[in-house]
Design an enzyme around this catalytic site. Structure first.
Site, mmCIF file in Angstrom:
data_model
loop_
_atom_site.group_PDB
_atom_site.id
_atom_site.type_symbol
_atom_site.label_atom_id
_atom_site.label_comp_id
_atom_site.label_asym_id
_atom_site.label_seq_id
_atom_site.Cartn_x
_atom_site.Cartn_y
_atom_site.Cartn_z
ATOM 1 N N TYR A 245 0.859 -1.187 0.000
ATOM 2 C CA TYR A 245 0.000 0.000 0.000
ATOM 3 C C TYR A 245 0.891 1.231 0.000
ATOM 4 C CZ TYR A 245 -3.898 3.088 0.891
ATOM 5 O OH TYR A 245 -4.840 4.087 0.760
ATOM 6 N N GLN B 240 -10.932 -0.026 1.048
ATOM 7 C CA GLN B 240 -11.381 -0.847 -0.076
ATOM 8 C C GLN B 240 -10.210 -1.518 -0.793
ATOM 9 O OE1 GLN B 240 -11.832 2.409 0.337
ATOM 10 N NE2 GLN B 240 -11.467 3.583 -1.540
ATOM 11 N N ASN C 289 -3.504 5.797 6.220
ATOM 12 C CA ASN C 289 -4.217 6.557 7.247
ATOM 13 C C ASN C 289 -4.956 5.621 8.201
ATOM 14 O OD1 ASN C 289 -6.541 5.719 5.903
ATOM 15 N ND2 ASN C 289 -6.839 7.688 4.859
ATOM 16 N N SER D 208 5.304 8.967 13.195
ATOM 17 C CA SER D 208 6.762 8.926 13.105
ATOM 18 C C SER D 208 7.379 9.576 14.339
ATOM 19 C CB SER D 208 7.216 9.670 11.843
ATOM 20 O OG SER D 208 8.597 9.475 11.635
ATOM 21 N N GLN E 171 11.281 14.936 11.602
ATOM 22 C CA GLN E 171 10.164 14.056 11.946
ATOM 23 C C GLN E 171 8.913 14.862 12.242
ATOM 24 O OE1 GLN E 171 10.571 10.650 11.496
ATOM 25 N NE2 GLN E 171 12.393 11.635 10.671
ATOM 26 N N HIS F 82 6.293 15.590 9.494
ATOM 27 C CA HIS F 82 5.418 14.555 8.935
ATOM 28 C C HIS F 82 3.955 14.875 9.214
ATOM 29 C CE1 HIS F 82 7.867 11.456 7.129
ATOM 30 N NE2 HIS F 82 8.724 11.535 8.125
ATOM 31 N N GLU G 181 11.576 4.733 17.355
ATOM 32 C CA GLU G 181 11.622 4.310 15.948
ATOM 33 C C GLU G 181 12.978 4.674 15.347
ATOM 34 O OE1 GLU G 181 9.178 5.167 11.773
ATOM 35 O OE2 GLU G 181 9.038 6.585 13.448
ATOM 36 N N HIS G 182 13.346 5.941 15.466
ATOM 37 C CA HIS G 182 14.650 6.430 14.992
ATOM 38 C C HIS G 182 15.450 6.938 16.185
ATOM 39 C CE1 HIS G 182 11.742 7.388 11.632
ATOM 40 N NE2 HIS G 182 12.631 6.647 10.982
ATOM 41 N N ASP H 127 15.875 7.548 5.600
ATOM 42 C CA ASP H 127 14.551 7.587 4.981
ATOM 43 C C ASP H 127 14.626 7.326 3.482
ATOM 44 O OD1 ASP H 127 13.018 8.026 7.206
ATOM 45 O OD2 ASP H 127 12.921 10.200 6.975
ATOM 46 N N GLU I 77 0.529 -36.930 28.634
ATOM 47 C CA GLU I 77 -0.514 -35.969 28.257
ATOM 48 C C GLU I 77 -1.835 -36.666 27.926
ATOM 49 O OE1 GLU I 77 1.072 -33.622 25.057
ATOM 50 O OE2 GLU I 77 2.496 -32.566 26.345
ATOM 51 N N HIS J 20 -1.125 -40.458 19.798
ATOM 52 C CA HIS J 20 0.231 -39.948 19.596
ATOM 53 C C HIS J 20 1.248 -41.001 20.029
ATOM 54 C CE1 HIS J 20 -1.715 -36.035 19.190
ATOM 55 N NE2 HIS J 20 -0.541 -35.461 18.942
#
Length: 434
Positions: A134, A195, A218, A241, A263, A266, A331-332, A365, A419, A424
């Site tokens: 995506y 969708q 999003n 971010s 950052q 963003h 993250e960074h 990046d 068991e 088995h």
């Protein structure tokens, strides 16, 4: 206008509570979003292409009546790459080559070994058949996201890479299409939102069903990915971010201010935090922020991000700063210090670590090579960057010799009967030598 960014000292009495408040982030959807996504996903699952066309016309202000109008050809992708200005095409190609070279080193091979009695054990590594990526569209068009998501899949040996990208008002971003050509994407559909996720997860007459969906989006996209998980694999549910810069006070404060901006620009929910053992340096960076902010194209977004979620933190010493790193699990992480290598053994949680004064996070990046799809919101405690391994499956290999089956059967029999799983036990016992 003076910017108000929070200042903390790690030795203040309420520091833990302040940090909890600073780092808190709920990425869950509200009930309204959840219901909308549920309706869309179920509709696409039921009506396929017709639902996909209707939602695309409605949400992206398109006017199409067939899926043929929503698929781009390989010729269109190559034309986009060939038509870029020389400098832009060279930069995109260089970035793609560097990302590919780095990820080639992540490839895992199958392996096996033979035990003394002839039993063979091992692992077979197999790429996924088909994955979907995506890519945000419209104003949030990120060709770098195409490279970072598609190239590791390509390196892993995935046979077919399906890309979906919304094109609001029919606007095609040529750089995104060029990146698809450079990254080896198989097919591109100009659809987006929940969708598109549903179409990839369940398949339609035109959009093939994939095994895994990766890539940012999003809240509607994230909610849809969460909903279809289990039918397909997903990379992660990403939060905003974030960057944590740790500096010893000897880096140009303008550089650090701009790293924080990188950052914050963003979106308003992005998080930028600076930690230093030098309080005077924090003052210098605050002054740089005030000086440089008016020069930024996205100044309003940066201001909101830094005001709402940013912080300048005075740490007592190196050990204290390390504790903060592992507490935040960023993250960074930028280690803007004299000897970043010396910090590494104590760092347990970070998505990507940028070492030294010259290593701006922005390089990661776009073109350094490692993947920029990273765990956010503290999930670096248990998650890793996107990589080739995310597009490979591992199958265990077991082949027992007669002697091996006899000896292992004795062990299995005892454990199985413990068991109360008699079938088995007897299945293993049939192969025990008299």
């Amino acid at each position: 206008m003076t910017i108000s960014i929070r200042r903390f000292r790690s030795d203040q009495a309420d520091f833990a509570a302040q940090m909890d408040a600073l780092l808190s982030w709920e990425s869950v959807s509200d009930t309204g979003v959840q219901q909308i996504v549920t309706d869309i996903v179920n509709d696409v699952r039921k009506r396929g292409d017709m639902a996909l066309i209707e939602y695309t016309n409605r949400f992206d202000r398109m006017n199409v009546d067939s899926m043929a109008q929503l698929e781009l050809s390989q010729e269109q992708l190559q034309t986009a790459l060939d038509g870029l200005p020389d400098a832009q095409r060279a930069a995109l190609t260089t970035a793609a080559e560097r990302v590919r070279s780095y990820h080639e080193k992540q490839k895992t091979d199958s392996w096996q070994y033979t035990e003394a009695d002839g039993t063979v054990l091992g692992q077979k590594v197999t790429p996924m058949d088909r994955v979907g990526i995506y890519v945000p569209g419209g104003k949030a068009a990120y060709p770098s996201s195409v490279l970072m998501n598609a190239i590791p899949a390509h390196v892993a040996g995935v046979s077919e890479i399906i890309m979906v990208v919304p094109t609001p008002d029919g606007e095609l971003n040529q750089l995104v299409l060029a990146a698809a050509a450079a990254a080896g994407v198989s097919r591109v559909f100009t659809v987006g939102g929940a969708q598109a996720v549903a179409a990839l997860a369940y398949g339609t007459a035109t959009v093939p069903q994939v095994d895994k969906i990766v890539g940012p989006g999003n809240i509607f996209v994230a909610t849809a990915k969460r909903m279809v998980f289990g039918v397909v694999g997903i990379d992660m549910i990403a939060g905003p971010s974030e960057i944590l810069v740790v500096c010893d006070g000897d880096t140009n404060p303008d550089w650090i201010a701009m790293d924080l901006f990188s950052q914050a620009e963003h979106d308003e929910d992005a998080q930028s935090i600076l930690v230093s053992t030098d309080p005077d340096f924090l003052d210098a960076v605050a002054a740089s922020i005030e000086k440089l902010l008016p020069t930024m194209e996205r100044a309003d977004i940066i201001r909101t991000s830094l005001t709402e979620r940013g912080a300048l933190i005075h740490a007592a010493d190196k050990a204290d700063a390390l504790n903060l790193i592992n507490r935040i699990a960023p993250e960074h992480l930028e280690l803007s210090v004299a000897d970043p290598e010396a910090w590494l053994p104590e760092i347990r949680h970070a998505g990507a670590i940028f070492m030294g004064r010259y290593t701006a996070e922005a390089l990661g990046d776009y073109c350094a090579g490692p993947n920029h799809v990273l765990p956010t919101s503290g999930t670096a405690r248990f998650s890793s960057p996107l990589g080739v391994y995310d597009f490979q499956k591992r199958s265990s290999l077991i082949q027992c010799s007669a002697d091996g089956a006899s000896e292992l059967g004795k062990v299995a029999s005892i454990l199985a009967r413990g068991e109360h799983l008699t079938a088995h036990a007897r299945s293993a016992e049939y192969r025990i030598k008299d």
